[in-house]
Design an enzyme around this catalytic site. Structure first.
Site, short mmCIF file in Angstrom:
data_model
loop_
_atom_site.label_atom_id
_atom_site.label_comp_id
_atom_site.label_asym_id
_atom_site.label_seq_id
_atom_site.Cartn_x
_atom_site.Cartn_y
_atom_site.Cartn_z
CE LYS A 215 39.54 41.36 33.10
NZ LYS A 215 39.40 42.41 34.14
CE LYS B 147 41.11 33.29 38.71
NZ LYS B 147 41.47 34.69 38.49
CE LYS C 138 35.18 39.43 39.81
NZ LYS C 138 35.56 40.36 40.87
#
Length: 331
Positions: free
Chosen positions: A115, A197, A200
């Site tokens: 992140k 992966k 979203k």
């Protein structure tokens, strides 16, 4: 809750449109615990703000995530459904556990590194310490079982380590949680890059199938899914695109990999991708219909939020009373 009943906790961030990865890897599995376990399912909005959010979008997605919980099969009468920020004990225990979580432990969290790379202009303290808040979410309810995706396994291990550390210092205070991972749907991969992966937040909309996508959009995305230069539908490590589609098809149809291979032997990828798209769209049709009914009644969702927060707060306070006393706080 009787004394012998075990507890389940899990949470989903309202930080974007939920994907079939969220559905198959987490939310769909939640309902299997209803009844036998005391279940707490939270919309974890406090976690969402580690990355900058547009306030109006965060509020809207909080309602939507709660509605999706119910639309995906969580009976509001059998499960405690609530918004994390409505139960202040999460923040209180989060701070306390910050003081029992080592800097080195947090530094090793791979999601912080990922992140940070994606949000280089906003590497804030909350982004670094949010695994301690996640530990608080779990430990606050004396949780026995946490339905978790493989990408959150490291955070669950940290929660266990922090709980054991606290218990060693102050005697038994927290239940040590165990993880539950559905072996068939642990990780749903991107349709355009099956080595990554499904996320979203992926900017490539063709990589991601959202729970609320229309049937036409779902089928279109699967038709564009990356496979390989062969034409054989076969589950294998060297065929990540096809294997990912087989995993999705298996999850929606209940068929084994062997049955899927037999079904599409000699068919080619075009027929297979269309079948996966239709199975996915049909499997989600009831969810989409129920979501539309729920999201239209905001007052009903707010009543569920309030009732869930009141119940969650009752159990959270029981834990916090014990924690405050043991660490030396007055009152």
């Amino acid at each position: 809750m009787n004394n012998n009943q075990k507890t389940v906790f899990s949470g989903v961030q309202p930080s974007g449109n939920l994907t079939i990865g969220n559905y198959l890897g987490a939310i769909k599995n939640f309902s299997r615990f209803s009844g036998e376990y005391k279940t707490f399912y939270s919309v974890v909005d406090m976690h969402a703000i580690t990355v900058r959010q547009i306030p109006a979008d965060l509020r809207r997605r909080t309602y939507e995530t709660l509605a999706l919980y119910i639309a995906c099969g969580l009976d509001e009468e059998k499960n405690t459904l609530f918004v994390q920020s409505h139960v202040k004990e999460h923040a209180e225990l989060g701070w306390i556990l910050d003081c029992y979580t080592m800097f080195g432990e947090l530094s090793r969290m791979t999601q912080f590194k990922d992140k940070s790379a994606k949000n280089a202009q906003n590497i804030n303290a909350g982004l670094f310490t949010y695994p301690a808040l996640m530990a608080a979410d779990i430990l606050l309810y004396q949780t026995d079982v946490v339905p978790v995706g493989i990408d959150q396994k490291q955070h669950l291990e940290l929660a266990r380590d922090v709980a054991m550390r606290f218990n060693q210092i102050y005697s038994d205070t927290f239940t040590i949680p165990e993880g539950y991972m559905n072996p068939d749907t642990m990780k749903i991969m991107s349709l355009s890059d099956p080595t990554a992966k499904m996320s979203k937040s992926d900017p490539n909309q063709n990589s991601v199938v959202y729970i609320l996508d229309s049937k036409d959009d779902i089928i279109r995305k699967f038709k564009k899914a990356v496979t390989d230069s062969e034409s054989e539908v076969r589950y294998a490590e060297d065929k990540p695109g096809v294997s990912n589609l087989m995993t999705i098809y298996k999850a929606f149809t209940g068929k084994s990999f062997e049955e899927i291979e037999n079904e599409f032997r000699g068919s080619g990828y075009g027929d297979f991708k269309l079948a996966v798209g239709e199975a996915c769209a049909d499997g989600l049709s009831h969810v989409r219909e129920e979501f539309q009914r729920l999201i239209a009644d905001k007052a009903h969702l707010e009543a569920i939020m309030k009732r869930g927060a009141d119940e969650a707060r009752y159990y959270a306070n029981k834990t916090m009373s014990k924690v405050r006393r043991k660490i030396g706080f007055i009152g």
